[in-house]
Scaffold this motif. Structure first.
Motif, PDB file in Angstrom:
ATOM      1  N   LYS A   1     -31.837 -78.209 -79.353  1.00  0.00           N
ATOM      2  CA  LYS A   1     -30.328 -78.370 -78.917  1.00  0.00           C
ATOM      3  C   LYS A   1     -30.120 -76.886 -78.085  1.00  0.00           C
ATOM      4  CE  LYS A   1     -28.362 -81.058 -82.705  1.00  0.00           C
ATOM      5  NZ  LYS A   1     -29.728 -81.669 -83.045  1.00  0.00           N
ATOM      6  N   ALA A   2     -30.941 -76.796 -76.993  1.00  0.00           N
ATOM      7  CA  ALA A   2     -30.757 -75.681 -76.217  1.00  0.00           C
ATOM      8  C   ALA A   2     -29.720 -75.780 -75.410  1.00  0.00           C
ATOM      9  CB  ALA A   2     -32.034 -75.640 -75.320  1.00  0.00           C
ATOM     10  N   ASP A   3     -29.110 -74.454 -75.190  1.00  0.00           N
ATOM     11  CA  ASP A   3     -27.856 -74.525 -74.408  1.00  0.00           C
ATOM     12  C   ASP A   3     -28.211 -74.213 -72.769  1.00  0.00           C
ATOM     13  OD1 ASP A   3     -25.817 -73.891 -76.426  1.00  0.00           O
ATOM     14  OD2 ASP A   3     -27.271 -72.512 -77.047  1.00  0.00           O
ATOM     15  N   LEU A   4     -29.471 -73.674 -72.766  1.00  0.00           N
ATOM     16  CA  LEU A   4     -30.141 -73.657 -71.396  1.00  0.00           C
ATOM     17  C   LEU A   4     -31.559 -73.685 -71.264  1.00  0.00           C
ATOM     18  CD1 LEU A   4     -29.472 -72.499 -68.195  1.00  0.00           C
ATOM     19  CD2 LEU A   4     -29.987 -70.371 -69.392  1.00  0.00           C
ATOM     20  N   VAL A   5     -32.028 -74.375 -70.122  1.00  0.00           N
ATOM     21  CA  VAL A   5     -33.409 -74.347 -69.996  1.00  0.00           C
ATOM     22  C   VAL A   5     -33.772 -73.438 -68.720  1.00  0.00           C
ATOM     23  CG1 VAL A   5     -35.402 -76.195 -69.400  1.00  0.00           C
ATOM     24  CG2 VAL A   5     -33.556 -76.783 -71.007  1.00  0.00           C
ATOM     25  N   ILE A   6     -34.857 -72.909 -68.691  1.00  0.00           N
ATOM     26  CA  ILE A   6     -35.100 -71.966 -67.483  1.00  0.00           C
ATOM     27  C   ILE A   6     -36.596 -72.396 -67.178  1.00  0.00           C
ATOM     28  CG2 ILE A   6     -35.537 -69.445 -66.694  1.00  0.00           C
ATOM     29  CD1 ILE A   6     -33.918 -68.843 -69.312  1.00  0.00           C
ATOM     30  N   VAL A   7     -36.753 -72.659 -65.708  1.00  0.00           N
ATOM     31  CA  VAL A   7     -38.002 -72.858 -65.245  1.00  0.00           C
ATOM     32  C   VAL A   7     -38.263 -71.890 -63.903  1.00  0.00           C
ATOM     33  CG1 VAL A   7     -38.118 -75.032 -66.131  1.00  0.00           C
ATOM     34  CG2 VAL A   7     -37.243 -74.806 -63.878  1.00  0.00           C
ATOM     35  N   GLY A   8     -39.352 -71.307 -63.647  1.00  0.00           N
ATOM     36  CA  GLY A   8     -39.514 -70.647 -62.522  1.00  0.00           C
ATOM     37  C   GLY A   8     -39.764 -71.653 -61.271  1.00  0.00           C
ATOM     38  N   SER A   9     -39.521 -71.388 -60.171  1.00  0.00           N
ATOM     39  CA  SER A   9     -40.007 -72.035 -58.841  1.00  0.00           C
ATOM     40  C   SER A   9     -40.430 -70.884 -57.832  1.00  0.00           C
ATOM     41  CB  SER A   9     -38.811 -72.895 -58.446  1.00  0.00           C
ATOM     42  OG  SER A   9     -39.310 -73.509 -57.301  1.00  0.00           O
ATOM     43  N   ARG A  10     -41.896 -71.027 -57.468  1.00  0.00           N
ATOM     44  CA  ARG A  10     -42.238 -69.937 -56.531  1.00  0.00           C
ATOM     45  C   ARG A  10     -42.417 -70.638 -55.163  1.00  0.00           C
ATOM     46  NH1 ARG A  10     -47.763 -69.200 -59.808  1.00  0.00           N
ATOM     47  NH2 ARG A  10     -46.849 -71.206 -60.784  1.00  0.00           N
ATOM     48  N   GLY A  11     -41.744 -69.930 -54.359  1.00  0.00           N
ATOM     49  CA  GLY A  11     -41.728 -70.210 -52.902  1.00  0.00           C
ATOM     50  C   GLY A  11     -43.217 -69.757 -52.028  1.00  0.00           C
ATOM     51  N   GLN A  12     -43.253 -70.529 -51.027  1.00  0.00           N
ATOM     52  CA  GLN A  12     -44.528 -70.518 -50.492  1.00  0.00           C
ATOM     53  C   GLN A  12     -44.665 -69.004 -49.684  1.00  0.00           C
ATOM     54  OE1 GLN A  12     -44.479 -73.424 -47.359  1.00  0.00           O
ATOM     55  NE2 GLN A  12     -45.977 -74.741 -48.537  1.00  0.00           N
ATOM     56  N   SER A  13     -43.606 -68.612 -49.255  1.00  0.00           N
ATOM     57  CA  SER A  13     -43.597 -67.111 -48.528  1.00  0.00           C
ATOM     58  C   SER A  13     -42.020 -66.765 -48.187  1.00  0.00           C
ATOM     59  CB  SER A  13     -44.183 -67.264 -47.246  1.00  0.00           C
ATOM     60  OG  SER A  13     -43.748 -65.991 -46.359  1.00  0.00           O
ATOM     61  N   PRO A  14     -41.813 -65.488 -48.335  1.00  0.00           N
ATOM     62  CA  PRO A  14     -40.527 -65.075 -48.443  1.00  0.00           C
ATOM     63  C   PRO A  14     -39.937 -65.173 -46.773  1.00  0.00           C
ATOM     64  CG  PRO A  14     -42.098 -63.169 -48.379  1.00  0.00           C
ATOM     65  CD  PRO A  14     -42.826 -64.100 -48.719  1.00  0.00           C
ATOM     66  N   LEU A  15     -40.982 -65.483 -45.946  1.00  0.00           N
ATOM     67  CA  LEU A  15     -40.550 -66.159 -44.482  1.00  0.00           C
ATOM     68  C   LEU A  15     -40.577 -67.516 -44.209  1.00  0.00           C
ATOM     69  CD1 LEU A  15     -42.578 -62.838 -42.707  1.00  0.00           C
ATOM     70  CD2 LEU A  15     -40.130 -62.944 -43.345  1.00  0.00           C
TER      71      LEU A  15
ATOM     72  N   ARG B   1     -34.943 -83.227 -62.638  1.00  0.00           N
ATOM     73  CA  ARG B   1     -34.611 -84.455 -62.508  1.00  0.00           C
ATOM     74  C   ARG B   1     -34.436 -85.213 -63.734  1.00  0.00           C
ATOM     75  NH1 ARG B   1     -38.648 -87.261 -57.810  1.00  0.00           N
ATOM     76  NH2 ARG B   1     -37.342 -86.983 -56.248  1.00  0.00           N
ATOM     77  N   THR B   2     -35.003 -84.808 -64.826  1.00  0.00           N
ATOM     78  CA  THR B   2     -34.961 -85.357 -66.241  1.00  0.00           C
ATOM     79  C   THR B   2     -34.017 -84.643 -67.147  1.00  0.00           C
ATOM     80  OG1 THR B   2     -36.917 -84.502 -66.498  1.00  0.00           O
ATOM     81  CG2 THR B   2     -37.106 -87.012 -65.828  1.00  0.00           C
ATOM     82  N   ALA B   3     -33.501 -83.377 -66.670  1.00  0.00           N
ATOM     83  CA  ALA B   3     -32.824 -82.657 -67.494  1.00  0.00           C
ATOM     84  C   ALA B   3     -31.541 -83.200 -68.052  1.00  0.00           C
ATOM     85  CB  ALA B   3     -32.702 -81.212 -66.917  1.00  0.00           C
ATOM     86  N   SER B   4     -31.400 -83.010 -69.429  1.00  0.00           N
ATOM     87  CA  SER B   4     -30.111 -83.352 -70.145  1.00  0.00           C
ATOM     88  C   SER B   4     -29.317 -82.016 -70.583  1.00  0.00           C
ATOM     89  CB  SER B   4     -30.400 -84.243 -71.211  1.00  0.00           C
ATOM     90  OG  SER B   4     -31.214 -83.582 -72.297  1.00  0.00           O
ATOM     91  N   ARG B   5     -29.812 -80.891 -70.091  1.00  0.00           N
ATOM     92  CA  ARG B   5     -29.197 -79.705 -70.566  1.00  0.00           C
ATOM     93  C   ARG B   5     -28.975 -78.825 -69.175  1.00  0.00           C
ATOM     94  NH1 ARG B   5     -28.229 -79.678 -76.152  1.00  0.00           N
ATOM     95  NH2 ARG B   5     -29.269 -81.333 -77.131  1.00  0.00           N
TER      96      ARG B   5
END
Length: 285
Positions: free
Chosen positions: A96-110, A124-128
């Motif tokens: 019963k989490a209040d928040l889910v945290i995932v990291g997303s890495r970019g290819q480059s800052p530019l 796409r499948t998160a319920s929270r």
């Protein structure tokens, strides 16, 4: 409050975990318990002769657990096998989490950033409520978080739907972390400001009501009504106002099938430079 934090035990994730400012932002959101989870492939057998995969995974998870505990969080660790987004969201529902945290890495800052496969599928499948935390890559071993002050400046995009209202409710958690909020409504093509002034006036009035609510929380707020394609205008507002996080609702296309992000929230999550906080529809489990 409780968060599920997904980790692949990479240097990129450790960059986020080592940021005291990021962790303090989570505390101000209300998080004091964290379920740290890593998901291994079902095709990898930790018990194979000569393999130390299981031991390395446990060592990495233990190291990250200590990092979180040193900042005052109550931490539980989980090693799971299977499809990452299913295990992550399944754990979030179970605890019963209040928040889910995932990291997303970019290819480059530019270069344009692309949301990673696991983060995209979790979204796409998160319920929270889900925080997609942007981590920038400057090389294989050089990373930095896009914004250490996760919730300091919020861009809230609303179409005034029920799900958008549910996303607005997040400010009850963000009130101790957010200092500045931009409330944005993009007029759809059939109700462009030039052709329907009444619709614009109505949108402005509704944003003013939301701004008044945030004002009572002591949050500095601006309101913006734009004309054009929703995704492009939200990203243009991101560039103009430089938020640390975009807050918006995600709407599923079917309750009988896998929950899919609406095209706007999916595109914004994929293309934004900053963090994105997505709030799913009520009752989606």
């Amino acid at each position: 409050m409780r968060a599920v934090l997904a980790t692949d035990l990479s240097d990129a994730i450790e960059t986020a975990l080592s940021s005291r400012t990021c962790l303090e932002c989570l505390e101000r959101y209300g998080i004091d318990q964290i379920d740290l989870v890593t998901v291994t492939s079902p095709n990898v057998t930790a018990g194979m002769p000569g393999s130390d995969i299981g031991a390395r995974t446990k060592r990495g998870l233990e190291r990250q657990r200590r990092m979180l505990e040193e900042e005052g969080f109550d931490v539980r660790t989980h090693v799971m096998r299977g499809t990452p987004h299913r295990r992550i969201n399944g754990l979030a529902d179970r605890v019963k989490a209040d928040l889910v945290i995932v990291g997303s890495r970019g290819q480059s800052p530019l270069e344009q950033r692309f949301i990673g496969g696991t983060a995209k599928n979790v979204a796409r499948t998160a319920s929270r409520p889900l925080l997609v935390q942007r981590i920038l890559e400057h090389g294989e071993e050089d990373h930095e978080v896009a914004a250490e002050h996760l919730f300091q400046r919020i861009l809230y995009a609303t179409d005034f739907s029920e799900n958008a209202e549910r996303a607005f409710d997040q400010f009850q958690h963000l009130k101790h972390a957010a200092k500045e909020v931009t409330l944005l409504h993009v007029a759809p093509p059939e109700r462009r400001p030039g052709s329907d002034p009444d619709a614009v006036a109505d949108a402005e009035a509704r944003l003013d009501e939301l701004a008044a609510e945030l004002g009572e929380l002591g949050i500095e707020t601006r309101t913006v009504v734009r004309e054009g394609a929703a995704v492009e205008e939200i990203l243009a507002a991101e560039k103009e106002f430089e938020p640390t996080t975009i807050l918006m609702g995600s709407r599923g296309r079917s309750r009988m099938r896998r929950l899919l992000l609406g095209s706007v929230s999916e595109d914004v999550t994929a293309r934004a430079h900053c963090n994105v906080l997505l709030v799913p529809p009520t009752g989606v489990r």
